[in-house]
Design an enzyme around this catalytic site. Structure first.
Site, PDB file in Angstrom:
ATOM      1  N   GLY A  14       0.825  -1.201   0.000  1.00  0.00           N
ATOM      2  CA  GLY A  14       0.000   0.000   0.000  1.00  0.00           C
ATOM      3  C   GLY A  14       0.856   1.247   0.000  1.00  0.00           C
ATOM      4  CG  ASN A  82       0.877   1.431   4.837  1.00  0.00           C
ATOM      5  OD1 ASN A  82       0.600   2.137   5.798  1.00  0.00           O
ATOM      6  ND2 ASN A  82       0.378   1.671   3.628  1.00  0.00           N
ATOM      7  CE1 TYR A 150      -8.268  -0.718   9.534  1.00  0.00           C
ATOM      8  CE2 TYR A 150      -8.982   0.689  11.331  1.00  0.00           C
ATOM      9  CZ  TYR A 150      -8.038   0.345  10.384  1.00  0.00           C
ATOM     10  OH  TYR A 150      -6.870   1.064  10.285  1.00  0.00           O
ATOM     11  CB  ALA A 153      -9.012  -7.230  11.064  1.00  0.00           C
ATOM     12  CE  LYS A 154      -4.975  -2.318  10.206  1.00  0.00           C
ATOM     13  NZ  LYS A 154      -3.711  -2.467   9.445  1.00  0.00           N
TER      14      LYS A 154
END
Length: 257
Positions: A14, A82, A150, A153-154
């Protein structure tokens, strides 16, 4: 850092815009040969980063990226995972379908696992390497109406990174996490605009709502370069005794020490 990274081969996923671009540009300025990935090639690439087109949500992408890097450069010294995004709609659990959960986990967690698995054998053989996994402050402070899938997942990424650091320390490979808060990137600005539309409020009010939720004492978004500065230090020999740590770069938002 006196060109301590000169000649190192670095992958930044990314890496064509936002935080990733800032990291890629900073590593290049320190002498790294930088490889960046994204779905589409940028129109401008002033620093001449080596580009690989890739959709990291596809399981086969990691092996193809690794093969091209090793064929072209013969080694890998730095991995900055990233690529990531909060792609799901806001509104809490009832708005999230299986597809939303799977997409967020594929991009924000499994893509990292796959990239590392594909390239780590080379680092282990070299007995040297650094991995930086870019997480988020929302993994510790989830905002249920904005970041549920989100954040989860992080959060998994954070635990995985610590376990990986413990496994690889004796093999000469360091692993750390950088967790930005709210950063002024095109993706963040798009997120705020979408929040404004979905909530039927003005963009300024949506921005204020996000900042109120985050509660950063510095009262502003970070610039991408401020994240890149820390990453450049952590991948350098100056940080050679640092591994298994999660660094918050959030303007003081995390309410605990």
């Amino acid at each position: 850092m006196d060109n301590s990274l000169k000649g190192r081969v670095a992958l930044v996923t990314g890496g064509t815009k936002g935080i990733g671009k800032a990291i890629a540009d900073r590593l290049s300025s320190e002498g790294c040969k930088v490889v960046v990935t994204a779905r589409t090639e940028p129109k401008e690439n002033p620093n001449g980063h080596y580009f690989i087109a890739s959709d990291l949500t596809q399981p086969e992408s990691a092996e193809s990226i690794a093969k091209e890097i090793l064929t072209t450069f013969g080694r890998i010294d730095i991995i900055v995972n990233n690529a990531g995004a909060n792609l799901s709609p806001g509104g809490g659990f009832s708005t999230l379908s299986d597809e939303h959960w799977i997409t967020d986990w594929q991009l924000n967690f499994l893509s990292v696992v796959r990239i590392n698995k594909a390239l780590l054998p080379v680092m282990i053989e070299q007995k040297s390497g650094v991995i930086i996994n870019i997480s988020t402050g929302a993994a510790k402070q989830p905002i249920w109406e904005m970041t549920m899938s989100y954040s989860s997942a992080k959060a998994a990424l954070n635990i995985y990174s610590k376990a990986l650091a413990n496994e690889l320390g004796a093999k000469g490979v360091r692993v750390n996490v950088v967790s930005p808060g709210v950063v002024k990137t095109p993706l963040m600005l798009e997120f705020i605009e979408n929040l404004a539309k979905s909530s039927n409020i003005k963009v300024d009010d949506a921005f204020k709502a996000v900042m109120d939720k985050v509660g950063a004492p510095l009262g502003r978004m970070a610039d991408p370069e401020e994240i890149a500065n820390l990453v450049a230090f952590l991948v350098s020999p100056e940080a050679k005794y640092i591994t298994g740590i999660n660094y918050s770069v959030d303007g003081g938002a995390l309410p605990v020490v």
